[in-house]
Design a protein around this motif. Structure first.
Motif, PDB file in Angstrom:
ATOM      1  N   ASP A   1       0.798  -1.184   0.085  1.00  0.00           N
ATOM      2  CA  ASP A   1      -0.237   0.265  -0.090  1.00  0.00           C
ATOM      3  C   ASP A   1       0.854   1.195  -0.070  1.00  0.00           C
ATOM      4  O   ASP A   1       0.615   2.185  -0.673  1.00  0.00           O
ATOM      5  N   LEU A   2       1.810   1.111   0.725  1.00  0.00           N
ATOM      6  CA  LEU A   2       2.906   2.369   0.843  1.00  0.00           C
ATOM      7  C   LEU A   2       3.623   2.655  -0.427  1.00  0.00           C
ATOM      8  O   LEU A   2       3.778   3.737  -0.906  1.00  0.00           O
TER       9      LEU A   2
ATOM     10  N   GLN B   1       1.143   4.022  -2.823  1.00  0.00           N
ATOM     11  CA  GLN B   1       1.109   5.483  -2.811  1.00  0.00           C
ATOM     12  C   GLN B   1       2.543   6.365  -3.189  1.00  0.00           C
ATOM     13  O   GLN B   1       2.200   7.478  -3.917  1.00  0.00           O
TER      14      GLN B   1
ATOM     15  N   SER C   1      -6.806  10.686  -6.620  1.00  0.00           N
ATOM     16  CA  SER C   1      -7.406   9.827  -5.449  1.00  0.00           C
ATOM     17  C   SER C   1      -7.912   8.432  -5.976  1.00  0.00           C
ATOM     18  O   SER C   1      -8.497   8.552  -7.266  1.00  0.00           O
TER      19      SER C   1
ATOM     20  N   ARG D   1      -7.908   1.828  -2.624  1.00  0.00           N
ATOM     21  CA  ARG D   1      -6.622   1.281  -1.938  1.00  0.00           C
ATOM     22  C   ARG D   1      -6.439  -0.404  -2.931  1.00  0.00           C
ATOM     23  O   ARG D   1      -7.525  -0.671  -3.161  1.00  0.00           O
TER      24      ARG D   1
ATOM     25  N   ALA E   1      -7.130  -1.532   4.455  1.00  0.00           N
ATOM     26  CA  ALA E   1      -7.703  -0.188   4.955  1.00  0.00           C
ATOM     27  C   ALA E   1      -8.863  -0.568   6.028  1.00  0.00           C
ATOM     28  O   ALA E   1      -8.937   0.236   7.195  1.00  0.00           O
TER      29      ALA E   1
ATOM     30  N   TRP F   1      -8.697   2.694   8.015  1.00  0.00           N
ATOM     31  CA  TRP F   1      -8.322   3.615   7.227  1.00  0.00           C
ATOM     32  C   TRP F   1      -9.388   3.919   6.274  1.00  0.00           C
ATOM     33  O   TRP F   1     -10.297   3.002   5.992  1.00  0.00           O
ATOM     34  N   SER F   2      -9.064   5.024   5.668  1.00  0.00           N
ATOM     35  CA  SER F   2     -10.052   5.452   4.450  1.00  0.00           C
ATOM     36  C   SER F   2      -9.822   4.251   3.347  1.00  0.00           C
ATOM     37  O   SER F   2      -8.915   3.825   3.008  1.00  0.00           O
ATOM     38  N   GLU F   3     -10.832   4.238   2.551  1.00  0.00           N
ATOM     39  CA  GLU F   3     -10.948   3.254   1.627  1.00  0.00           C
ATOM     40  C   GLU F   3     -10.212   3.731   0.215  1.00  0.00           C
ATOM     41  O   GLU F   3      -9.994   2.916  -0.697  1.00  0.00           O
ATOM     42  N   THR F   4     -10.077   5.104   0.286  1.00  0.00           N
ATOM     43  CA  THR F   4      -9.315   5.569  -1.138  1.00  0.00           C
ATOM     44  C   THR F   4      -8.016   6.284  -0.492  1.00  0.00           C
ATOM     45  O   THR F   4      -7.880   6.636   0.926  1.00  0.00           O
ATOM     46  N   GLN F   5      -7.066   6.214  -1.449  1.00  0.00           N
ATOM     47  CA  GLN F   5      -5.828   7.107  -1.110  1.00  0.00           C
ATOM     48  C   GLN F   5      -5.578   7.999  -1.879  1.00  0.00           C
ATOM     49  O   GLN F   5      -6.059   7.977  -3.205  1.00  0.00           O
ATOM     50  N   SER F   6      -4.733   9.068  -1.417  1.00  0.00           N
ATOM     51  CA  SER F   6      -4.590  10.217  -2.302  1.00  0.00           C
ATOM     52  C   SER F   6      -3.241  10.417  -2.329  1.00  0.00           C
ATOM     53  O   SER F   6      -2.362  10.363  -1.334  1.00  0.00           O
TER      54      SER F   6
END
Length: 198
Positions: free
Chosen positions: A40-41, A44, A157, A160, A165, A170-175
């Protein structure tokens, strides 16, 4: 019967064939969670890198007058289309300023009356964005003119990649956002802000 039970218990106590499966069962959940977190990181970071590259190319083209505001939006949208095809969205902010020292600050007060340091009746200010009112955010929308500073911000955005998440709240979306500032080329004389008094 007691002797047979004792021998069976001794054999089971000394048998280590299933211990690896039990140990793996204990570490499997944290291991998979760590791998998904790293993925995930990393994704991003990839989004941020792609966004920054697209923004830098667009800003460079804009600063020399190759692209106008509409063409920049279209260029960025086109370059981000592969990412946006996976349910992503891209937003673009463009604001122009007279000089670097005014970015993100209120319009400059030129004649200040009491109370000092804040805009009030009787003060004069540089109307940097030309809307005839004093603004706490001085930037004008768009690309400005010759020799102006243009602030660009692109945010992408998207959902994920992993269900990590939900498990961690966590939020289900990443920005991912990228910002840059460039000075337009001096293809003409820079316009100076009008001083207005209230």
């Amino acid at each position: 019967m007691i002797g047979a039970t004792a021998r069976l218990l001794n054999r089971l106590r000394d048998d280590a064939r299933g211990v690896t499966l039990v140990e793996f069962g204990l570490i499997a959940a944290p291991l998979f969670l760590t791998i998904m977190g790293i993925g995930d990181l990393a994704y991003q970071s990839y989004l941020r890198s792609v966004t920054r590259g697209v923004l830098e190319r667009a800003a460079r083209s804009s600063s020399v007058g190759t692209l106008n505001a509409t063409q920049i939006d279209a260029y960025i949208e086109n370059q981000m289309s592969t990412i946006n095809a996976k349910n992503g969205t891209t937003s673009v902010v463009k604001k122009s300023y007279y000089n670097f020292s005014r970015v993100g600050k209120p319009e400059k007060i030129t004649t200040d009356t009491a109370p000092l340091g804040s805009y009030n009746s009787g003060d004069c200010y540089e109307d940097a964005n030309g809307n005839s009112t004093y603004d706490a955010a001085a930037g004008a929308s768009g690309l400005g003119g010759a020799d102006d500073i243009v602030y660009y911000e692109v945010t992408v955005s998207m959902p994920r990649m992993f269900p990590l998440a939900k498990m961690l709240g966590w939020s289900e979306t990443q920005s991912a956002s990228a910002m840059t500032m460039v000075r337009n080329q001096p293809w003409a004389n820079q316009g100076t802000p009008t001083v207005r008094c209230s």
